[in-house]
Design an enzyme around this catalytic site. Structure first.
Site, short mmCIF file in Angstrom:
data_model
loop_
_atom_site.label_atom_id
_atom_site.label_comp_id
_atom_site.label_asym_id
_atom_site.label_seq_id
_atom_site.Cartn_x
_atom_site.Cartn_y
_atom_site.Cartn_z
N HIS A 1 -14.66 -29.99 -24.98
CA HIS A 1 -13.34 -29.59 -25.48
C HIS A 1 -13.55 -28.38 -26.38
O HIS A 1 -14.41 -28.40 -27.25
CB HIS A 1 -12.72 -30.74 -26.27
N ARG B 1 -2.75 -25.69 -29.93
CA ARG B 1 -2.63 -24.40 -29.26
C ARG B 1 -1.36 -24.33 -28.41
O ARG B 1 -0.74 -23.28 -28.31
CB ARG B 1 -3.87 -24.13 -28.41
#
Ligand SMILES: Cc1cc2nc3c(=O)[nH]c(=O)nc-3n(C[C@H](O)[C@H](O)[C@H](O)COP(=O)(O)OP(=O)(O)OC[C@H]3O[C@@H](n4cnc5c(N)ncnc54)[C@H](O)[C@@H]3O)c2cc1C
Ligand code: SF4
Ligand code: SF4
Ligand code: FES
Lengths: 542, 227
Positions: free
Chosen positions: A317, A337
């Site tokens: 990740h 994000r």
């Protein structure tokens, strides 16, 4: 909170925030993407792999840490092990108490099977309960299962098994409706419309969420449902070995994690829903996974002859916590994000579009730190880049983070960092096992009566999974496995004989491949004791 | 980098551990290997509820071992399991009101409004508020307030009325979501369309495509603008 050079770098980030607000960074071209991956993604580093010498996937490569558990002996000596008294006799044995296991158990029972769910920790202690960001499903007017299909295939670099992807995207709406009916508290508009956003690699906004506890909310609901339906469960009971009649799977040996006693279960069908292997710590990466993520199901399946697939690709990740050290490796959800958080280097400059697929995003962060030396150095020496979170509040209003990312906010607040005011430091972390046991669209492995679903299975996501497709995967294939295993069981009068012949054979192969006797698996739990403390022990009560 | 050491007492027994560790990591440093009391290691599963006291302080405190930092002279014990009452029910057949809550969990009536639960909650949830909301039949509020609950059981461990707050909360969230929140109509529509086979042809076409064809479609696909 931040001091010295980190603080200075943060000031630079704050200075560029204004101009970054409306800065658009295009997606990389396929060629640029490929060269970035080849240069900096761990999957492309030959040195971390080993080619398997033993077992059904002989000749394929996998990270050394995985090879070490696949090519290992059982703690059981098959020649001496007493299988004569059967403790439990069931139709369907479900191994694993995460999302896939719970869904499988519920559906198998609904199909009339006599089910037993066993799990290593407590029911719900799993990767599922930790998922924050969301679950995909094409349920909006501008979207369709076909568009979803293309996103999944593109994300997986077109290596995915088309049949499994078709199942994933076609079942998705029904899975969401099932969860909605069960009472999972999805984020919704006042009229009931699902609130959906983008995730890395999605072409439509199809990420559904339950605030930032999506998997937790799903797991709590499924667990409650398992209890309400009185599905027989056994906690702290690990599956330690499968049993076969020589060809087909016929049961399992369970290990009581506390009393160390074993139990013999005869089962007409077995579903492995044991999740991933983050706790193997490939190349020493930290991980986001739960304590029991040690790839046991893969080991068990491998020994009875079920081939693995895509075990040479791991998802890192891109945004694991890099500071403070106490939460090193823990997930900073992609949603940060999705709703506008930006990644910048030590100078406060962006260097990659934030919603590239995870492999590309992670490789870009590694390149920025190790290749371009534009990272921020943390006190522990861990390299990092910034994730500008206050910009979210500039974009969507004050209080947005606390409201839409309460788990994240709390995580940092516990260590004195208010992420709505200051940015946070991140670095890639081992997150998801893209591969696993090879299955068909009904979740059956190559070994008859042995099923696998969820993170323990491979093929759905090809070489790279998109966020939100795994929570979907575990329910889609958990339900499919439950239904298929129950139906198969209904046609079997009685499971065949119980034997460990496959294990004797496997041990022999190991021996001829000169694998040392000291290597034992499945691992069950990682070893985190201080090395001196772990080594200096006497097996006095043995 | 040698860090400063502190003394902690694990169930009464003293160990020297570095100061900058969580309780969980400190116990592992001391030589404990968890079987119980450790699940997610990240404040999501509620397996690691811990009760502790510090020196010269009579008060009992609680927290999550995976989140709470050790302190010098900390006396601690994990409560990895709490034998709380859990009702069984079929959400489909329930009405989202206070009668339902009180029928399944009559002990909610006994709440003394002492607020011990709220003080205990490591997730900073207004536990008493949601218990009170459930009692009044304000299911939506109980669901909303309790959303971040991780079922650690620490509230219940402190409750003089023996209420199992987290199970009441779970009931309320399920009732709210299944019975009060409006259904997503677009979802039902899509489920029916899939069942009718509306997308089968298109999917079948994609499934037959070669990698290069798919790649072309993929790179040319339109990306929805985020609003
Ligand atoms: C921090 C984090 C965030 C994530 N966020 C998202 C997200 O936003 N969206 C998304 O789609 N996906 C996300 N994922 C991925 C997703 O959550 C997992 O891939 C998925 O939940 C796996 O479900 P599972 O049921 O296959 O495995 P798990 O949920 O891990 O369950 C496996 C179970 O098997 C048990 N088990 C293991 N070995 C044995 C054994 N030998 N015997 C008995 N039981 C055993 C385990 O203890 C566990 O209970 C996230 C993952 C993590 C770790
Ligand atoms: S409400 Fe109770 S069970 Fe839930 S997190 Fe708070 S203390 Fe733990
Ligand atoms: S601790 Fe128990 S009695 Fe006290 S306020 Fe909370 S629920 Fe009510
Ligand atoms: S281990 Fe899961 S909450 Fe602490």
């Amino acid at each position: 909170m931040y001091t010295g050079k980190i603080l200075e770098s943060m000031k630079r980030l704050e200075a560029t925030r204004g101009e970054r607000l409306h800065q658009e960074i295009p997606l990389l071209s396929p060629d640029d993407r490929q060269s970035l991956l080849e240069g900096f993604h761990p999957d492309y580093k030959e040195a971390i792999f080993r080619t398997l010498k033993v077992g059904p996937s002989k000749g394929e490569r996998t990270p050394k840490e995985f090879a070490d558990v696949f090519e290992a002996y059982s703690a059981i000596d098959p020649a001496k092990f007493d299988l004569s008294s059967v403790d439990l006799d069931v139709d369907v044995l479900v191994v694993g108490g995460g999302g896939a296991g719970a869904a499988a158990a519920l559906v198998a029972q609904e199909h009339g099977a006599n089910v037993l769910l066993v799990t290593k920790l407590r029911l719900g202690d799993s990767n599922t309960v930790m998922a924050q960001g969301g679950i995909q499903g094409a349920d909006k007017e501008n979207d369709s299962p076909a568009i979803h299909y293309l996103d999944v295939m593109g994300g997986g670099r077109y290596f995915n098994d088309p049949k499994l992807v078709e199942a994933l995207v076609s079942d998705a709406p029904d899975v969401l409706a099932w969860l909605e009916r069960l009472g999972v508290m999805f984020d919704k508009e006042p009229d009931g419309t699902m609130t959906t956003i983008h995730g890395g690699g999605t072409s439509r906004m199809r990420m559904h969420a339950a605030r930032d506890y999506t998997g937790g909310e799903m797991m709590k609901t499924l667990r409650d449902e398992v209890l309400n339906h009185d599905v027989p469960i056994m906690e702290f009971a690990a599956a330690y070995e499968l049993l076969t009649d020589g060809k087909k799977v016929t049961g399992a040996v369970l290990y009581n994690m506390e009393t160390e006693e074993y139990l013999i279960v005869r089962a007409k069908t077995v579903i492995l829903a044991t999740g991933g292997g983050g706790r193997l710590h490939v190349s020493g990466f930290p991980t986001t996974n739960h304590y029991g993520a040690t790839a046991d199901g893969l080991v068990l399946g491998y020994r009875v002859g079920a081939p693995l697939t895509f075990m040479d690709t791991i998802q890192y990740h891109p945004t694991g916590a890099a500071f403070p050290e106490q939460i090193l490796g823990q997930l900073v959800t992609e949603k940060v994000r999705s709703i506008g958080g930006q990644i910048t280097n030590v100078d406060g400059n962006r260097f990659i579009y934030e919603l590239e697929t995870r492999d590309v995003e992670a490789a870009a962060v590694i390149r920025e730190c190790l290749g371009k030396k534009k990272g921020v150095e943390t006190p522990s020496g861990q390299p990092a880049v910034w994730l500008d979170t206050p910009i979210i509040e500039v974009l969507h209003g004050a209080g947005t983070i606390k409201k839409r990312l309460p788990a994240m906010f709390r995580q940092y607040e516990r260590f004195g960092i208010d992420m709505s005011e200051v940015p946070i430091l991140i670095y890639p972390t081992q997150h998801y096992q893209n591969g696993g046991l090879k299955i068909d669209a009904h979740c059956e492995t190559k070994v008859k009566n042995l099923y696998a679903s969820g993170e323990a299975a491979g093929g759905v996501h090809g070489r790279n999974r998109l966020m939100g497709n795994s929570l979907l995967d575990v329910i889609v294939f958990g339900r499919r496995a439950g239904a298929a295993a129950a139906e198969r069981a209904a046609g079997i009068k009685r499971a065949g004989k119980l034997s460990l012949d496959h294990l004797s054979k496997f041990h022999k192969e190991l021996k001829s491949a000169r694998v040392g006797k000291g290597r034992i698996s499945p691992m069950l739990l990682p070893e985190y004791r201080r090395p001196e403390a772990a080594k200096k022990k006497i097996n006095a009560l043995a | 980098m040698a860090s400063e050491m502190v003394t902690i007492y694990v169930m009464g027994k003293a160990y020297e551990v570095p100061r900058d560790l969580t309780i969980m990591k400190a116990m592992e440093y001391a030589g404990y290997r968890f079987i119980r009391g450790c699940g997610c290691r990240g404040a999501f599963c509620g397996a690691c509820g811990t009760v502790y006291r510090t020196k010269d302080d009579y008060r009992l405190k609680v927290g999550l071992a995976c989140q709470e930092m050790v302190q010098d002279e900390m006396y601690l014990a994990e409560i990895p399991f709490f034998p709380g009452n859990k009702a069984t029910y079929n959400v489909d057949k329930l009405k989202p009101n206070s009668e339902t809550v009180l029928k399944l969990y009559p002990e909610v009536f006994r709440c003394l409004s002492c607020n011990a639960c709220t003080k205990a909650c490591p997730q900073d949830i207004e536990v008493m508020e949601y218990v009170q909301a459930a009692l009044r039949g304000d299911i939506e509020k109980a669901a909303d307030l309790s959303f971040d609950c991780i079922l650690c059981g620490l509230c219940a461990s402190r409750c003089p009325a023996e209420i199992v707050q987290y199970n009441v909360a779970l009931l309320c969230r399920r009732l709210y979501s299944a019975k009060i929140a409006p259904r997503a109509k677009h979802l039902d529509k899509r489920v029916k369309a899939v069942k009718r086979g509306k997308f089968d042809k298109e999917l079948a076409k994609l499934m037959k495509m070669k990698k290069s064809q798919l790649a072309k479609l993929y790179s040319e696909r339109e990306i929805q603008k985020a609003d």
